[in-house]
Design an enzyme around this catalytic site. Structure first.
Site, PDB file in Angstrom:
ATOM      1  N   CYS A  17     -36.486 -19.493  17.124  1.00 43.50           N
ATOM      2  CA  CYS A  17     -35.253 -18.731  16.872  1.00 43.50           C
ATOM      3  C   CYS A  17     -34.586 -19.113  15.555  1.00 43.50           C
ATOM      4  O   CYS A  17     -33.602 -18.484  15.156  1.00 43.50           O
ATOM      5  CB  CYS A  17     -34.293 -18.889  18.038  1.00 43.50           C
ATOM      6  SG  CYS A  17     -35.041 -18.438  19.617  1.00 43.50           S
TER       7      CYS A  17
ATOM      8  N   HIS B 216     -30.444 -10.484  20.002  1.00 41.84           N
ATOM      9  CA  HIS B 216     -31.181 -11.659  19.540  1.00 41.84           C
ATOM     10  C   HIS B 216     -32.666 -11.369  19.361  1.00 41.84           C
ATOM     11  O   HIS B 216     -33.502 -11.844  20.130  1.00 41.84           O
ATOM     12  CB  HIS B 216     -30.961 -12.817  20.513  1.00 41.84           C
ATOM     13  CG  HIS B 216     -31.553 -14.120  20.083  1.00 41.84           C
ATOM     14  ND1 HIS B 216     -31.703 -14.479  18.750  1.00 41.84           N
ATOM     15  CD2 HIS B 216     -32.037 -15.164  20.815  1.00 41.84           C
ATOM     16  CE1 HIS B 216     -32.264 -15.675  18.688  1.00 41.84           C
ATOM     17  NE2 HIS B 216     -32.476 -16.116  19.915  1.00 41.84           N
TER      18      HIS B 216
END
Lengths: 150, 384
Positions: B83, B328
């Protein structure tokens, strides 16, 4: 396991139960296998070839960890990627050796598990590469001690 | 030590969300890249190199994007730090500019998740945590339970992170969700990993974001005379092997990422006007702000419930809506944070503008590794 002892391919199945990853646990009696630094005393699981505290690379000894610990924190997993059965309890277990281990916990309804609950190590079947327990690959989990459930 | 800053000549992104199968990773990356180039007034021939952050895009995704965007033949590199992949690409671009290797570079963060990920993300199968049933939500759930026990925080205070961030993204046209949610909605949502429910979790998203970063010579090449926001520094640390049975929420990895950020940027924690924080889960925003030293340890939940981290509060966190509400798409997130800071520091963020924003920090955390306090953590410090 040191590099010198690695073998290119797993040995042919002997038909007997074995740890799902070499060097991770012993079956009789059931113990997680960690390492301990002879210089500073720091223990780790899984075993590492170096000491994460003092960075020593020699004098690192294998050690069978105590099977008893308590729940430091836990969750009930209700959603997981496809192919994983839910719910299950996942916890951070603090062993008496001062080592924290991530593992599943069984033996009590999730609402009966609490922070600090005493637990003990037990062996558990592990799925093979095809996703099915073959009765030979063995992993680990913890069971809530009996006095908690009565 | 400090390096020369990277000037942000342009920023652009597509709205995050769930796109049809025929909206490909490549097409999203191209759209974001074109938006950033247009914002900078840059043509294809002015760009020296392309840096692309992604996780699930497959081999040479960046080169596939370059071949559709018109940057084929240039130096193209792919950056994977889970991420934190997009932010890692920003960092490597900043280093290359500071080293004098390039003067104008395009950075794209991109991810196509909704056609390949369901039920949440987990570590690589080789990692021991994956073998015992770890999923990302579970780790944060254990963090939340321990945080409540150790600091007397309430479930409602933790849920307030989601309410706040969804309220912010009402004003963000690039956010996946643009409607407010109530505290009761968060508390009554379907449980995912107790005590966390669905609205404590960032969604699985598609999207792309891009920025044009320049050296001073690059700004001249693009004909930009006015001052533009700049990246002062971009820190990168990795999780370290934990020993003993200490505080589960010690956030030493965040502390180290913060210290490196202050060292690289020359600014201190008291200088920060706003934060784009990696709120992949509600509790994560709280403990990471504390780890950075921007909120007193144990007070993050109360700060959130009291409005201190909302727009208009003493330190606004995630005016964009954050991961919880902007969405996300993992490789895109770090670049989207830099886009948001760019707009905030320009003073063009509209209804979500932080008044007087001069210094901003963006934090990403990518992945987990068994026995450590994380995979990668990035902290990008920007100034107007």
């Amino acid at each position: 396991m040191s590099a010198a002892t690695r073998v290119p391919l797993p040995e042919a199945s002997s038909g007997s139960r074995r740890p799902f990853r070499p060097g991770l646990l012993q079956l009789e009696p059931p113990r997680l296998l960690g390492s301990r630094c002879s210089a500073c005393g720091t223990a780790t699981f899984p075993a590492r070839a170096f000491c994460p505290h003092c960075r020593a690379t020699t004098g690192i000894d294998g050690v069978a960890l105590t099977p008893d610990g308590h729940v430091h924190s836990f969750t009930v997993v209700r959603q997981a990627p496809a192919g994983v059965d839910v719910p299950y309890v996942l916890a951070q277990i603090d062993l008496g050796d001062g080592v924290r281990v991530l593992a599943q916990v069984v033996g009590a309804e999730p609402e009966r598990i609490a922070l600090g609950a005493p637990v003990s190590l037990e062996l558990a079947p592990v799925a093979d590469a095809a996703g099915q327990p073959d009765g030979q690959l063995v992993g680990y989990r913890f069971r809530v001690d009996q006095e908690m459930t009565t | 030590m400090t390096l020369a800053p990277a000037h942000v000549a342009g920023a652009g992104m597509i709205r995050f969300g769930k796109y049809p199968v025929d909206v490909t990773l490549e097409s999203m990356g191209v759209d974001a890249g074109r938006a950033a180039l247009a914002d900078a007034g840059a043509t294809l021939t002015t760009v020296d190199a392309l840096y692309v952050g992604h996780v699930f895009g497959g081999p040479v995704a960046g080169q596939r994007i370059a071949a559709q965007l018109g940057l084929d033949g240039k130096p193209v590199s792919n950056h994977e730090n889970y991420c934190a992949s997009g932010a890692t690409a920003v960092r490597e671009a900043w280093v290359a500019l500071a080293a004098g290797l390039h003067d104008v570079v395009l950075v794209i963060g991109v991810e196509k998740m909704t056609d390949r990920i369901s039920g949440g993300v987990r570590p690589d199968p080789n990692d021991l945590d994956a073998a015992v049933g770890y999923v990302m939500a579970a780790g944060h759930a254990m963090s939340a339970r321990r945080y409540m026990a150790d600091h007397g925080a309430t479930r409602e205070q933790i849920a307030a992170v989601a309410v706040k961030n969804h309220a912010h993204s009402v004003h963000n046209p690039f956010a996946q969700y643009q409607k407010p949610i109530s505290l009761d909605q968060v508390l009554s949502a379907r449980p995912i990993a107790e005590p966390l429910g669905l609205l404590d979790c960032s969604p699985i998203s598609d999207g792309a974001a891009a920025v044009v970063l320049c050296s001073p010579a690059g700004l001249r090449r693009l004909g930009i005379d006015a001052a533009v926001p700049k990246v002062l520094g971009a820190a990168l640390v990795s999780g370290s092997v934990l020993t003993g049975t200490g505080d589960l929420n010690a956030e030493d990895v965040s502390r180290r990422a913060g210290e490196q950020a202050w060292e690289l940027s020359g600014v201190g924690p008291d200088d920060v006007d706003l934060v784009e924080m990696h709120d992949c889960f509600t509790i994560a925003e709280i403990v990471r702000m504390e780890g950075l030293g921007l909120v007193p340890v144990g007070q993050g939940a109360a700060w959130t419930a009291d409005g201190h981290t909302a727009l208009g509060g003493r330190l606004p966190v995630n005016p964009s809506g954050g991961l919880l509400s902007r969405g996300h798409p993992v490789g895109a997130t770090g670049v989207a944070q830099v886009c948001e800071l760019t707009w905030q520091l320009r003073g063009t963020a509209g209804g979500r503008q932080v008044d007087g924003a001069r210094i901003g920090l963006a934090y990403c955390k990518g992945g987990t590794v068994n026995g450590t306090d994380g995979g990668s953590v990035t902290t990008v410090v920007m100034a107007s």
